[in-house]
Write a protein that holds these residues in place. Structure first.
Motif, PDB file in Angstrom:
ATOM      1  N   PRO A   1      -3.815  -9.936  -0.424  1.00  0.00           N
ATOM      2  CA  PRO A   1      -3.522  -8.673   0.260  1.00  0.00           C
ATOM      3  C   PRO A   1      -4.059  -7.454  -0.490  1.00  0.00           C
ATOM      4  O   PRO A   1      -4.355  -7.536  -1.684  1.00  0.00           O
ATOM      5  CB  PRO A   1      -1.987  -8.660   0.306  1.00  0.00           C
ATOM      6  N   TRP A   2      -4.138  -6.339   0.247  1.00  0.00           N
ATOM      7  CA  TRP A   2      -4.688  -5.102  -0.291  1.00  0.00           C
ATOM      8  C   TRP A   2      -3.610  -4.046  -0.414  1.00  0.00           C
ATOM      9  O   TRP A   2      -2.776  -3.887   0.468  1.00  0.00           O
ATOM     10  CB  TRP A   2      -5.819  -4.615   0.627  1.00  0.00           C
ATOM     11  N   ARG A   3      -3.676  -3.307  -1.515  1.00  0.00           N
ATOM     12  CA  ARG A   3      -2.617  -2.312  -1.810  1.00  0.00           C
ATOM     13  C   ARG A   3      -2.903  -0.972  -1.148  1.00  0.00           C
ATOM     14  O   ARG A   3      -4.048  -0.645  -0.818  1.00  0.00           O
ATOM     15  CB  ARG A   3      -2.521  -2.093  -3.325  1.00  0.00           C
ATOM     16  N   LEU A   4      -1.865  -0.176  -1.035  1.00  0.00           N
ATOM     17  CA  LEU A   4      -2.016   1.191  -0.540  1.00  0.00           C
ATOM     18  C   LEU A   4      -2.833   2.020  -1.535  1.00  0.00           C
ATOM     19  O   LEU A   4      -2.660   1.893  -2.754  1.00  0.00           O
ATOM     20  CB  LEU A   4      -0.647   1.856  -0.379  1.00  0.00           C
TER      21      LEU A   4
ATOM     22  N   GLY B   1       9.941   1.637   7.435  1.00  0.00           N
ATOM     23  CA  GLY B   1      10.166   0.642   6.382  1.00  0.00           C
ATOM     24  C   GLY B   1       9.011   0.489   5.426  1.00  0.00           C
ATOM     25  O   GLY B   1       9.088  -0.292   4.472  1.00  0.00           O
ATOM     26  N   MET B   2       7.910   1.232   5.640  1.00  0.00           N
ATOM     27  CA  MET B   2       6.782   1.106   4.720  1.00  0.00           C
ATOM     28  C   MET B   2       7.130   1.774   3.392  1.00  0.00           C
ATOM     29  O   MET B   2       7.734   2.840   3.367  1.00  0.00           O
ATOM     30  CB  MET B   2       5.521   1.733   5.316  1.00  0.00           C
ATOM     31  N   THR B   3       6.756   1.132   2.293  1.00  0.00           N
ATOM     32  CA  THR B   3       6.986   1.692   0.960  1.00  0.00           C
ATOM     33  C   THR B   3       5.684   1.624   0.169  1.00  0.00           C
ATOM     34  O   THR B   3       4.685   1.063   0.643  1.00  0.00           O
ATOM     35  CB  THR B   3       8.066   0.906   0.180  1.00  0.00           C
ATOM     36  N   LEU B   4       5.702   2.143  -1.050  1.00  0.00           N
ATOM     37  CA  LEU B   4       4.507   2.082  -1.904  1.00  0.00           C
ATOM     38  C   LEU B   4       4.132   0.647  -2.263  1.00  0.00           C
ATOM     39  O   LEU B   4       3.018   0.382  -2.707  1.00  0.00           O
ATOM     40  CB  LEU B   4       4.738   2.880  -3.192  1.00  0.00           C
ATOM     41  N   ASP B   5       5.065  -0.286  -2.078  1.00  0.00           N
ATOM     42  CA  ASP B   5       4.781  -1.688  -2.379  1.00  0.00           C
ATOM     43  C   ASP B   5       4.247  -2.456  -1.180  1.00  0.00           C
ATOM     44  O   ASP B   5       3.927  -3.646  -1.289  1.00  0.00           O
ATOM     45  CB  ASP B   5       6.047  -2.393  -2.889  1.00  0.00           C
ATOM     46  N   SER B   6       4.164  -1.806  -0.016  1.00  0.00           N
ATOM     47  CA  SER B   6       3.667  -2.496   1.172  1.00  0.00           C
ATOM     48  C   SER B   6       2.192  -2.833   0.989  1.00  0.00           C
ATOM     49  O   SER B   6       1.440  -2.069   0.373  1.00  0.00           O
ATOM     50  CB  SER B   6       3.842  -1.614   2.408  1.00  0.00           C
ATOM     51  N   VAL B   7       1.788  -3.959   1.544  1.00  0.00           N
ATOM     52  CA  VAL B   7       0.391  -4.408   1.422  1.00  0.00           C
ATOM     53  C   VAL B   7      -0.115  -4.857   2.785  1.00  0.00           C
ATOM     54  O   VAL B   7       0.659  -5.150   3.699  1.00  0.00           O
ATOM     55  CB  VAL B   7       0.238  -5.563   0.401  1.00  0.00           C
ATOM     56  N   LEU B   8      -1.455  -4.900   2.892  1.00  0.00           N
ATOM     57  CA  LEU B   8      -2.103  -5.317   4.132  1.00  0.00           C
ATOM     58  C   LEU B   8      -2.726  -6.690   3.931  1.00  0.00           C
ATOM     59  O   LEU B   8      -3.360  -6.947   2.895  1.00  0.00           O
ATOM     60  CB  LEU B   8      -3.202  -4.319   4.504  1.00  0.00           C
ATOM     61  N   GLU B   9      -2.571  -7.554   4.935  1.00  0.00           N
ATOM     62  CA  GLU B   9      -3.212  -8.863   4.856  1.00  0.00           C
ATOM     63  C   GLU B   9      -3.656  -9.293   6.242  1.00  0.00           C
ATOM     64  O   GLU B   9      -3.210  -8.752   7.259  1.00  0.00           O
ATOM     65  CB  GLU B   9      -2.254  -9.898   4.248  1.00  0.00           C
TER      66      GLU B   9
ATOM     67  N   GLY C   1       7.260  -7.339   0.650  1.00  0.00           N
ATOM     68  CA  GLY C   1       8.087  -8.487   0.263  1.00  0.00           C
ATOM     69  C   GLY C   1       8.096  -9.471   1.419  1.00  0.00           C
ATOM     70  O   GLY C   1       7.035  -9.863   1.921  1.00  0.00           O
ATOM     71  N   ASP C   2       9.280  -9.831   1.899  1.00  0.00           N
ATOM     72  CA  ASP C   2       9.337 -10.760   3.032  1.00  0.00           C
ATOM     73  C   ASP C   2       9.554 -10.038   4.357  1.00  0.00           C
ATOM     74  O   ASP C   2       9.861 -10.653   5.371  1.00  0.00           O
ATOM     75  CB  ASP C   2      10.431 -11.815   2.794  1.00  0.00           C
ATOM     76  N   ARG C   3       9.408  -8.708   4.348  1.00  0.00           N
ATOM     77  CA  ARG C   3       9.584  -7.950   5.593  1.00  0.00           C
ATOM     78  C   ARG C   3       8.232  -7.699   6.262  1.00  0.00           C
ATOM     79  O   ARG C   3       7.268  -7.306   5.614  1.00  0.00           O
ATOM     80  CB  ARG C   3      10.238  -6.593   5.312  1.00  0.00           C
ATOM     81  N   LEU C   4       8.183  -7.902   7.582  1.00  0.00           N
ATOM     82  CA  LEU C   4       7.001  -7.541   8.360  1.00  0.00           C
ATOM     83  C   LEU C   4       7.161  -6.089   8.811  1.00  0.00           C
ATOM     84  O   LEU C   4       8.130  -5.732   9.481  1.00  0.00           O
ATOM     85  CB  LEU C   4       6.881  -8.466   9.582  1.00  0.00           C
ATOM     86  N   ILE C   5       6.207  -5.240   8.439  1.00  0.00           N
ATOM     87  CA  ILE C   5       6.319  -3.807   8.719  1.00  0.00           C
ATOM     88  C   ILE C   5       5.539  -3.409   9.975  1.00  0.00           C
ATOM     89  O   ILE C   5       5.999  -2.600  10.771  1.00  0.00           O
ATOM     90  CB  ILE C   5       5.806  -2.987   7.509  1.00  0.00           C
ATOM     91  N   ALA C   6       4.344  -3.952  10.142  1.00  0.00           N
ATOM     92  CA  ALA C   6       3.527  -3.574  11.312  1.00  0.00           C
ATOM     93  C   ALA C   6       2.451  -4.628  11.530  1.00  0.00           C
ATOM     94  O   ALA C   6       2.035  -5.320  10.596  1.00  0.00           O
ATOM     95  CB  ALA C   6       2.875  -2.214  11.088  1.00  0.00           C
ATOM     96  N   ARG C   7       2.020  -4.748  12.779  1.00  0.00           N
ATOM     97  CA  ARG C   7       0.890  -5.617  13.119  1.00  0.00           C
ATOM     98  C   ARG C   7      -0.132  -4.778  13.874  1.00  0.00           C
ATOM     99  O   ARG C   7       0.228  -3.918  14.676  1.00  0.00           O
ATOM    100  CB  ARG C   7       1.339  -6.787  13.995  1.00  0.00           C
ATOM    101  N   TYR C   8      -1.409  -5.041  13.600  1.00  0.00           N
ATOM    102  CA  TYR C   8      -2.477  -4.261  14.225  1.00  0.00           C
ATOM    103  C   TYR C   8      -3.538  -5.180  14.821  1.00  0.00           C
ATOM    104  O   TYR C   8      -3.850  -6.241  14.259  1.00  0.00           O
ATOM    105  CB  TYR C   8      -3.165  -3.357  13.193  1.00  0.00           C
ATOM    106  N   GLN C   9      -4.128  -4.708  15.922  1.00  0.00           N
ATOM    107  CA  GLN C   9      -5.321  -5.345  16.481  1.00  0.00           C
ATOM    108  C   GLN C   9      -6.544  -4.870  15.681  1.00  0.00           C
ATOM    109  O   GLN C   9      -6.533  -3.756  15.141  1.00  0.00           O
ATOM    110  CB  GLN C   9      -5.499  -4.943  17.953  1.00  0.00           C
ATOM    111  N   PRO C  10      -7.602  -5.655  15.662  1.00  0.00           N
ATOM    112  CA  PRO C  10      -8.800  -5.196  14.937  1.00  0.00           C
ATOM    113  C   PRO C  10      -9.309  -3.853  15.465  1.00  0.00           C
ATOM    114  O   PRO C  10      -9.806  -3.033  14.684  1.00  0.00           O
ATOM    115  CB  PRO C  10      -9.824  -6.321  15.151  1.00  0.00           C
ATOM    116  N   SER C  11      -9.156  -3.627  16.752  1.00  0.00           N
ATOM    117  CA  SER C  11      -9.657  -2.373  17.332  1.00  0.00           C
ATOM    118  C   SER C  11      -8.805  -1.164  16.929  1.00  0.00           C
ATOM    119  O   SER C  11      -9.187  -0.025  17.164  1.00  0.00           O
ATOM    120  CB  SER C  11      -9.697  -2.476  18.855  1.00  0.00           C
ATOM    121  N   ASP C  12      -7.630  -1.419  16.312  1.00  0.00           N
ATOM    122  CA  ASP C  12      -6.772  -0.311  15.850  1.00  0.00           C
ATOM    123  C   ASP C  12      -7.255   0.253  14.511  1.00  0.00           C
ATOM    124  O   ASP C  12      -6.800   1.318  14.089  1.00  0.00           O
ATOM    125  CB  ASP C  12      -5.330  -0.799  15.609  1.00  0.00           C
TER     126      ASP C  12
END
Ligand SMILES: [Fe+2]
Length: 353
Positions: A38-41, A233-241, A253-264
């Motif tokens: 995953p990638w960090r903020l 619920g997004m924090t500085l520790d949130s990551v993208l994968e 952590g184990d929380r899902l914060i958001a889901r995106y389509q590639p076009s987003d």
């Protein structure tokens, strides 16, 4: 008297580029994004306090002054294909060392020699246009973004005290944003106090050859307009994968914060090279004959504050003293004041007490 306009003008105006990478190069770069996260903020990578962030990017007039980094979160993530001239990702090795890219940067400066320095990417989810404009991290002999905090580099650049040590550089930026809903690039080629120009989306494997270390610029608001608020619920520790075959998800952590389509998403690849006009300039850099140090930089900044009559308490540790960082930011304050009608500066909602 500081000649602010001269200091924050590019060596040449940005030039639009198309078909920057080959299909195979794009396949490799996107494969890294999909498989090596995953990638960090971005905010989590560079800043330890809100004062540090504000040294880079001061809020526009009327904006709400944030109290912590958490007040300034947006889903902008970053990773590195390479840095300090070294490929970090095996698949990106030949692209980082591409002759095409380094020759483009050399051409900006009429330089004879050049070397890749940094190759990074941003992946941005839907977002308001809160960035008031910024300039990219600069290198001086002895000090560069790999061995000093981002806030100090920004203050040094704005102060103009260190220009004699500067290393020439330039960037090739490639955008991937297939939407025509906002998402352009604003830039201030005549200095932050002059009117900006912009390149409008859509982009795909297109972007610019640019001197982003001497030119205020920003990515504009992007993504679907109804999804631009910072995800709950997004924090500085949130990551993208990667999420499934093509989507993306933000997790904490184990929380899902958001889901995106590639076009987003808006993605950019950012390549930066150091260049040298002649052998004397090259040797001065590589032989370390005239390097700045952190101690010397702080001594020069403190002497300048005293010369200007700025009142401040001598910091115990200038690297982390938040009041001292704020004093430097205020002393060398500089920020764009005009925005394109098509891409206004968005103002963050008031922060609850
Ligand atoms: Fe930038």
């Amino acid at each position: 008297m500081i000649d602010r306009a001269r200091r924050m003008k590019p060596v040449v105006p940005p030039r639009m580029l198309h078909d920057i990478f080959t299909p195979e190069e794009n396949r490799r770069l996107f494969h890294i994004l999909r498989t090596n996260g995953p990638w960090r903020l971005i905010a989590a990578i560079y800043f330890k306090s809100v004062e540090e962030l504000l040294a880079i990017s001061s809020p526009g007039a009327g904006g709400t002054r944030p109290r912590s980094l958490s007040d300034m979160l947006n889903p902008s993530f970053r990773g590195f294909f390479g840095n300090h001239g070294l490929p970090y990702e095996e698949e990106a090795h030949e692209i980082f060392y591409s002759r095409k890219l380094v020759d483009l940067v050399k051409s900006m400066h009429g330089a004879r020699y050049g070397t890749p320095y940094l190759f990074q990417f941003n992946i941005q989810g839907p977002c308001h246009g809160y960035d008031p404009g910024h300039f990219d991290g600069r290198s001086w002999r002895g000090l560069d973004p790999t061995n000093m905090p981002a806030w100090l580099g920004a203050v040094m650049a704005k102060s103009g005290l260190f220009d004699a040590w500067e290393v020439k550089a330039g960037q090739v930026i490639s955008y991937y944003y297939p939407s025509d809903v906002d998402g352009g690039f604003t830039y201030w080629p005549d200095g932050p106090e002059a009117a900006p120009q912009r390149m409008a989306a859509p982009f795909w494997n297109s972007g610019l050859l640019t001197d982003n270390q001497h030119m205020y610029h920003r990515g504009e608001a992007c993504g679907p307009r109804d999804r631009r608020d910072t995800p709950d619920g997004m924090t500085l520790d949130s990551v993208l994968e990667a999420d499934g075959e093509q989507g993306w998800r933000v997790v904490d952590g184990d929380r899902l914060i958001a889901r995106y389509q590639p076009s987003d998403m808006r993605i950019l690849f950012h390549y930066s090279a150091h260049v040298f006009t002649d052998m004397d300039e090259l040797k001065l850099f590589y032989d370390h004959k005239d390097d700045l140090t952190i101690e010397r930089a702080f001594d020069m900044l403190i002497a300048d504050l005293k010369r200007r009559g700025v009142g401040f308490a001598m910091p115990g540790d200038p690297m982390t003293d938040r009041a001292f960082i704020a004093t430097l930011t205020e002393t060398y304050a500089m920020s764009p004041s005009h925005y394109p009608a098509e891409a206004p500066l968005d103002v963050r909602p008031a922060i609850a007490a």
